[in-house]
Design an enzyme around this catalytic site. Structure first.
Site, PDB file in Angstrom:
ATOM      1  N   ASN A  80      -4.766   6.301  -1.588  1.00  0.00           N
ATOM      2  CA  ASN A  80      -4.027   6.876  -0.465  1.00  0.00           C
ATOM      3  C   ASN A  80      -3.427   8.238  -0.818  1.00  0.00           C
ATOM      4  O   ASN A  80      -3.188   9.069   0.063  1.00  0.00           O
ATOM      5  CB  ASN A  80      -2.935   5.919  -0.001  1.00  0.00           C
ATOM      6  CG  ASN A  80      -3.515   4.748   0.771  1.00  0.00           C
ATOM      7  OD1 ASN A  80      -4.585   4.849   1.367  1.00  0.00           O
ATOM      8  ND2 ASN A  80      -2.828   3.630   0.762  1.00  0.00           N
ATOM      9  N   HIS A 116      -3.217  -3.867  -5.336  1.00  0.00           N
ATOM     10  CA  HIS A 116      -3.472  -3.301  -4.012  1.00  0.00           C
ATOM     11  C   HIS A 116      -4.952  -3.343  -3.663  1.00  0.00           C
ATOM     12  O   HIS A 116      -5.763  -2.601  -4.209  1.00  0.00           O
ATOM     13  CB  HIS A 116      -2.963  -1.856  -3.958  1.00  0.00           C
ATOM     14  CG  HIS A 116      -3.221  -1.197  -2.639  1.00  0.00           C
ATOM     15  ND1 HIS A 116      -3.587   0.128  -2.519  1.00  0.00           N
ATOM     16  CD2 HIS A 116      -3.187  -1.683  -1.371  1.00  0.00           C
ATOM     17  CE1 HIS A 116      -3.753   0.424  -1.244  1.00  0.00           C
ATOM     18  NE2 HIS A 116      -3.527  -0.660  -0.538  1.00  0.00           N
ATOM     19  N   GLU A 158      -6.437  -1.653  -6.940  1.00  0.00           N
ATOM     20  CA  GLU A 158      -5.579  -0.866  -7.814  1.00  0.00           C
ATOM     21  C   GLU A 158      -4.536  -1.791  -8.437  1.00  0.00           C
ATOM     22  O   GLU A 158      -3.789  -2.467  -7.716  1.00  0.00           O
ATOM     23  CB  GLU A 158      -4.863   0.233  -7.010  1.00  0.00           C
ATOM     24  CG  GLU A 158      -5.810   1.243  -6.404  1.00  0.00           C
ATOM     25  CD  GLU A 158      -5.103   2.184  -5.434  1.00  0.00           C
ATOM     26  OE1 GLU A 158      -5.449   3.380  -5.425  1.00  0.00           O
ATOM     27  OE2 GLU A 158      -4.213   1.731  -4.682  1.00  0.00           O
ATOM     28  N   SER A 217       0.818  -1.218   0.000  1.00  0.00           N
ATOM     29  CA  SER A 217       0.000   0.000   0.000  1.00  0.00           C
ATOM     30  C   SER A 217       0.848   1.262   0.000  1.00  0.00           C
ATOM     31  O   SER A 217       0.347   2.336  -0.322  1.00  0.00           O
ATOM     32  CB  SER A 217      -0.910   0.015   1.240  1.00  0.00           C
ATOM     33  OG  SER A 217      -0.132  -0.011   2.429  1.00  0.00           O
TER      34      SER A 217
END
Length: 517
Positions: free
Chosen positions: A205, A155, A167, A134
């Site tokens: 993120n 991910h 992802e 991540s």
């Protein structure tokens, strides 16, 4: 193994057929990936370096599948078939015939690189090696391998079965066919799969940096208390959790290192700047809900509550509303009429009128100076966002207690709660949402992901009420641009510099979702 083809071009077509997938790491993430793959008809081998851990994980997954069947979320046949596809293996060598290996071990670069070096010597040349990292660079994980082109990011988000987003991440050396394969595999597993470049934070993120960091900036400036900021962003902008509730839930021992990591990986990019408060709280052990105290206190898992301030009985004799922002004037006047206010409709306010300005990226002080208003009897009202569940009033340093009380009393007269905040350029919601839209625009500008994928990923991965680019369109790209320009001008902080993606589309009247050929 030497005779196996190393051509990867056929991978995408193979994603929908018979597959053998391995997951290395049987913790929460690894088990979640194994569960959705088995339910998608993929044979899954689970491996863990800890003795017996993989077998225990398979046993737990069997119980989970049975529980889902008992609740009617799966048929008994589907649960049994998925359980039959799950196997635990003791040695990495047992993965030699797999089509894809997904790594879900500790978030440590050296550990992941060592694992991939060992896997490379064991699996077929056409086996895809995927990392569920991540926060680490996919390119760095693949560096030094003989065939880095078959390594990509894959991910998922926790909990994997419920967070329907994955992802697929291209490292600098990743063969495009590998990422296409993972996108197809993610869709087969029932997830929305989006493609991202290998950059710090990938899409979700990265895009999530604006919410918490701008709320922390507001708190640091003394604009409002943390619980007031949470209420404003929940009730007016529509977020499910306020930023401080979210930081308490994720825990600062998780979220603060991520804030610092992304900030430093982007070479101190001001848009991602953390605040010292969270480092202090982390040092004090005030990490959030799991510790019993973070921004809020928790007793038996229940978050402390704060009473709404009582509305004053005071009412203004009449109210004058600035026409500097015509749309804001129209919205404010409609609200005030519904509340039964007597309006002063003169070009300039009468001497006894409460003056209301509707700042768009400005603060109340600047509105008073630019419009020649008496600051003692002027307040700001946020009408850019929803006023049905909460109203936000801003005072300047010169606003009199009487004017503050009159504004609060009038705007709460129908029972709707009112948050009274100190002066702030952009107030609260506009600052936070404009920051979110701007960061998403820069993700698009940098070609990290397609505009539509950015919105899909953020909506599913972060639970925002709208995709950030669509939200910018809803507010108006020109409006968001004005908020950011005023913030940058008033603070001198490059944190608020508008992305070229946003500026150009605002100038041309285009949607922020408009890509370029």
């Amino acid at each position: 193994m030497q005779n196996q083809s190393s051509d990867l071009s056929s991978l995408p077509a193979r994603a929908g057929g018979a597959l053998r997938l391995a997951v290395v790491g049987s913790g929460v993430m690894g088990s979640g990936i194994a569960q959705i793959a088995a339910l998608a008809g993929v044979d899954v081998l689970l491996h863990d370096a800890r003795d017996g851990a993989a077998a225990q994980a398979v046993e737990r997954l069997g119980q989970t599948l049975e529980a889902l069947a008992a609740k009617g979320k799966l048929t008994q046949e589907a649960a049994q078939a998925a359980r039959a596809r799950l196997s635990a293996v003791q040695a990495l060598a047992d993965l030699k015939d797999c089509d894809v290996v997904v790594e879900a071990i500790v978030e440590n670069l050296d550990a992941k690189r060592a694992l991939f070096r060992e896997l490379e010597s064991l699996v077929r040349p056409d086996c895809v090696l995927a990392t569920n990292t991540s926060s680490l660079s996919v390119t760095a994980i693949a560096a030094g391998l003989q065939r880095p082109q078959r390594v990509a990011g894959f991910h998922f988000f926790n909990p994997v079965p419920l967070m329907k987003i994955v992802e697929a991440v291209d490292g600098l050396l990743t063969d495009p066919a590998v990422t296409e394969f993972l996108l197809a595999l993610g869709r087969r597993c029932g997830h929305t799969a989006v493609r991202a470049k290998d950059t710090p934070g990938f899409i979700v993120n990265h895009a999530g940096r604006g919410y918490g960091t701008e709320a922390l900036r507001l708190l640091a400036e003394g604009v409002a208390e943390f619980h007031q900021i949470d209420r404003i962003l929940r009730d007016t902008a529509g977020f499910k959790l306020g930023p401080f509730e979210l930081l308490d839930l994720t825990a600062l021992d998780v979220s603060h290192p991520v804030m610092e990591s992304i900030y430093h990986q982007y070479y101190e990019e001001p848009r991602f700047r953390p605040q010292p408060l969270t480092r202090q709280m982390l040092a004090a052990g005030l990490v959030g809900r799991k510790a019993g105290r973070g921004f809020y206190r928790y007793a038996d898992g229940k978050q402390e509550s704060f009473d709404e301030p009582a509305a004053p009985a005071a009412r203004p004799a009449r109210v004058w509303v600035s026409q500097a922002w015509p749309a804001g004037h129209e919205r404010a006047v409609a609200l005030l009429r519904a509340l039964g206010a007597t309006l002063d409709e003169g070009d300039r306010p009468a001497g006894d009128s409460l003056c209301i300005v509707t700042p768009l990226g400005l603060d109340v002080t600047t509105c008073c100076v630019r419009q020649g208003l008496d600051p003692a009897r002027t307040v700001g009202l946020d009408v850019l966002f929803d006023t049905r569940r909460r109203r936000v009033v801003a005072t300047s340093p010169a606003t009199s207690p009487a004017a503050r009380a009159e504004a609060h009393g009038l705007l709460a007269s129908d029972g709707t709660p009112v948050s009274v905040i100190r002066d702030s350029t952009g107030l609260v919601a506009a600052r936070v949402v404009a920051t979110i839209v701007n960061i998403a625009s820069e993700i698009a500008q940098q070609r990290i992901a397609a505009p539509a994928d950015i919105d899909r990923a953020v909506t599913l991965g972060l639970g925002y009420p709208h995709g950030p680019l669509a939200w910018g369109d809803q507010l108006g790209a020109a409006t968001v641009l004005q908020v950011l320009e005023e913030l940058q001008a008033s603070t001198g902080d490059p944190r608020y510099r508008p992305s070229p993606w946003l500026r150009r589309r605002a100038q041309l009247g285009l949607s922020l979702l408009t890509d370029e050929a």
